[in-house]
Design an enzyme around this catalytic site. Sequence first.
Site, short mmCIF file in Angstrom:
data_model
loop_
_atom_site.label_atom_id
_atom_site.label_comp_id
_atom_site.label_asym_id
_atom_site.label_seq_id
_atom_site.Cartn_x
_atom_site.Cartn_y
_atom_site.Cartn_z
N LYS A 1 0.74 -1.43 -0.01
CA LYS A 1 0.09 -0.15 0.02
C LYS A 1 1.02 1.32 -0.04
CE LYS A 1 -2.46 -1.59 3.83
NZ LYS A 1 -1.69 -2.80 3.65
N THR A 2 1.92 1.29 0.58
CA THR A 2 2.91 2.53 0.97
C THR A 2 3.61 2.63 -0.30
OG1 THR A 2 2.87 1.84 3.23
CG2 THR A 2 4.61 3.62 2.60
N THR B 1 -5.38 -1.81 7.36
CA THR B 1 -5.45 -2.89 7.20
C THR B 1 -7.01 -3.43 7.93
OG1 THR B 1 -4.57 -2.66 9.71
CG2 THR B 1 -3.17 -3.47 7.98
N ARG C 1 6.47 -8.20 1.70
CA ARG C 1 7.27 -7.93 2.71
C ARG C 1 8.02 -9.14 3.34
NH1 ARG C 1 4.68 -4.37 6.18
NH2 ARG C 1 5.67 -2.59 5.01
P1 ADP Z 1 2.18 -1.98 3.28
O1 ADP Z 1 2.22 -0.56 3.12
O2 ADP Z 1 0.81 -2.64 2.51
O3 ADP Z 1 2.36 -2.74 4.51
P2 ADP Z 1 4.63 -1.86 1.85
O4 ADP Z 1 4.22 -0.85 0.53
O5 ADP Z 1 5.47 -0.98 3.01
O6 ADP Z 1 3.50 -2.51 2.09
O7 ADP Z 1 5.56 -3.05 1.03
C1 ADP Z 1 6.35 -3.63 1.75
C2 ADP Z 1 7.68 -3.95 1.00
O8 ADP Z 1 7.08 -5.07 0.19
C3 ADP Z 1 8.26 -2.90 0.36
O9 ADP Z 1 9.67 -2.76 0.52
C4 ADP Z 1 8.04 -3.07 -0.97
O10 ADP Z 1 9.58 -3.12 -1.71
C5 ADP Z 1 7.88 -4.52 -1.38
N1 ADP Z 1 6.59 -4.57 -2.35
C6 ADP Z 1 5.38 -4.64 -1.73
N2 ADP Z 1 4.60 -4.57 -3.05
C7 ADP Z 1 5.17 -4.71 -4.11
C8 ADP Z 1 4.96 -4.80 -5.40
N3 ADP Z 1 3.92 -4.91 -6.03
N4 ADP Z 1 5.92 -4.99 -6.24
C9 ADP Z 1 7.18 -5.02 -5.73
N5 ADP Z 1 7.72 -4.91 -4.38
C10 ADP Z 1 6.53 -4.73 -3.68
#
Ligand code: ADP
Length: 341
Positions: free
Chosen positions: A71-72, A165, A225
């Site tokens: 998401k981030t 979440t 992650r």
């Molecule tokens: P959330 O905000 O949903 O908790 P993040 O955006 O922080 O998740 O993602 C976690 C890690 O996974 C990031 O460091 C990123 O590098 C990797 N990641 C997540 N989604 C993808 C994607 N679709 N393609 C490549 N890497 C991803």
Amino acid sequence: MARDRVVTGERQQEDHPDLQTGGPALRPVHMRDYVGQSDLVERLSIALEAVKQRKDPMEHVLLHGPPGLGKTTLAHVIATEMGSRLYTTSGPALSKAGDLVGTLTKMEAGDILFIDEIHRLPAAVEEYIYPAMEDFKVDFTVDSGMHAKVITVGLKPFTLIGATTRAGLLTQPLRSRFGISHHLNYYDDGELRRILERAIERLSMNDVSTDALDSIASRSRGTPRVALRLLRRVRDFAQVRSRGTVSPPVVEEALSLEGVDGEGLDELDRKYLRTIFETYGGGPVGLEAIAATMGDDATTLEDVVEPYLLQNGFLARTRQGRCLTVRAGEHLGFQVPGDLF
Ligand code: ADP
């Protein structure tokens, strides 16, 4: 509660991009590098293209789904694609309306405000968000009592991206103000492998077999992650034990040291399943009883252990309580009666 588990999707200290690699961050920068979530990527790409043509700001976007699914990352990607600045904050960090107003008034036209854990936004702050989202203005009161005055401050058109979440905890008025709302799904093994392939390039890991990547992907609980975290553990292990060569046995050995088995279950998951089998004959049994036997907290088990087990057919939730599935029995090597639910 964030436990120190290698398989958790929640962010941990070591996941910080600067700490994790000592080199380039692993986050994709452009939409074309963002793996998977194809429906969402398509919706966003169309919206981006359209607003770029019209020179409008992007609609407000709500992203919901389990932690660690990107998401981030997507918020950063959208900002890059729009050529805008991204301001990042979170629900709990915005404890006072003043914090939010301060950020909003700094933002230029087309900038993006990312609010993580938006379900934890205090109610008093949420009220300021409505007019900001809808009419690009905020009203705030100065002084108090008979001198109190409401001042309206105009904002530049901006885009709010909220991540959560727990979409169910969002109030209806807030939810209804997002033009795009999308649920992120777990990734399949092929998608995780693509993410890992990109990461090994960035990490200059040159001796990694395809089978080894598949083996990491299948233990990653559908979560990028987790996949990247497991890769870092495997990388350390391989550097010290196998001169950097990563083969399936190296993955197997490195991750069993971490307690992660072939299905991505860790010791806590297995203890939970074993408790249901050994103490309660496979179920049905109530969550509170399991928690009491394990000496653990029921909410923690419900939030951090059960979702993955339920989603992957190791556990069934019935009206009478939790039951083990035959699959759980096969995986852990015990005979689960077939007619538990
Ligand atoms: P959330 O905000 O949903 O908790 P993040 O955006 O922080 O998740 O993602 C976690 C890690 O996974 C990031 O460091 C990123 O590098 C990797 N990641 C997540 N989604 C993808 C994607 N679709 N393609 C490549 N890497 C991803």
